[in-house]
Structure formats: C-alpha cells, structure tokens
Design an enzyme around this catalytic site. Structure first.
Site, PDB file in Angstrom:
ATOM      1  N   ARG A   1      29.212 -46.102 -50.977  1.00 49.76           N
ATOM      2  CA  ARG A   1      29.204 -47.503 -50.536  1.00 49.76           C
ATOM      3  C   ARG A   1      29.148 -48.459 -51.723  1.00 49.76           C
ATOM      4  O   ARG A   1      29.863 -49.460 -51.741  1.00 49.76           O
ATOM      5  CB  ARG A   1      28.029 -47.767 -49.591  1.00 49.76           C
ATOM      6  CG  ARG A   1      28.177 -47.069 -48.244  1.00 49.76           C
ATOM      7  CD  ARG A   1      26.982 -47.313 -47.361  1.00 49.76           C
ATOM      8  NE  ARG A   1      25.783 -46.823 -48.025  1.00 49.76           N
ATOM      9  CZ  ARG A   1      24.564 -47.285 -47.801  1.00 49.76           C
ATOM     10  NH1 ARG A   1      24.355 -48.262 -46.945  1.00 49.76           N
ATOM     11  NH2 ARG A   1      23.529 -46.775 -48.430  1.00 49.76           N
TER      12      ARG A   1
ATOM     13  N   ASN B   1      27.414 -46.376 -43.841  1.00 47.73           N
ATOM     14  CA  ASN B   1      27.315 -44.968 -43.490  1.00 47.73           C
ATOM     15  C   ASN B   1      27.309 -44.851 -41.975  1.00 47.73           C
ATOM     16  O   ASN B   1      26.733 -45.696 -41.285  1.00 47.73           O
ATOM     17  CB  ASN B   1      26.024 -44.352 -44.031  1.00 47.73           C
ATOM     18  CG  ASN B   1      26.062 -44.119 -45.519  1.00 47.73           C
ATOM     19  OD1 ASN B   1      27.121 -44.037 -46.133  1.00 47.73           O
ATOM     20  ND2 ASN B   1      24.899 -44.009 -46.122  1.00 47.73           N
TER      21      ASN B   1
END
Length: 91
Positions: free
Chosen positions: A20, A38
C-alpha cells in the site's frame, strides 16, 4: 488526454510487504488519484484515476508491486471517474 479510472485487485503475497505504501508513492510519481486498501481475503485493492497513460502505467506497476511482493494475478475493471484529487491509503 482522457481521464479514466480503474479498479485493481492484486492477488498473491501482497500484504505485509509495504504494497500500500509503495502504491501511494507510485501514484504520487505518476500524478494519479484514488485509494488503496488491504482486503480480508489477502488481496490488495485500489481505485486509481487520472490521465489514461498514467493509469495504465500504475496498472503495469501493480502487476509487479514492490520488492518482497509476489503477485500471482491482477484483476482490472473500468470504474467511473470520481474526480478524486488525492491518493489515500485506507485501513
């Protein structure tokens, strides 16, 4: 140039490897907006929008991800542009 958006779902070993944060850096480099998070199934999901060429480059990056990631597949679907102005890392 055309303003487009894509939803990208990345499968494989992609959580716990900085995916990320790396996606946010890549988005900043390319000048695209959107978000990344996620998923509970172990995948990473992102929506990215901006110039068509920059979005295409982001999707290409997503197919490899950062060092430490092991991407097995990537699902890409068209998304309606939401006229986002920043790229966010969602919890």
């Amino acid at each position: 140039m055309a303003h487009v958006a894509r939803r990208v779902v990345v499968h494989g070993v992609v959580q716990g490897v900085g995916y990320r944060w790396s996606a946010a850096r890549e988005a900043a480099r390319l000048g695209v907006a959107g978000w990344v998070r996620n998923r509970s199934d172990g995948a990473v999901e992102a929506v990215v929008e901006g110039d068509a060429e920059a979005v295409h480059e982001f999707v290409g990056w997503a197919r490899q991800g950062p060092r430490g990631a092991s991407v097995t597949s990537v699902d890409v679907t068209d998304e309606a542009p939401g006229h986002r102005v920043s790229f966010e890392i969602e919890p």
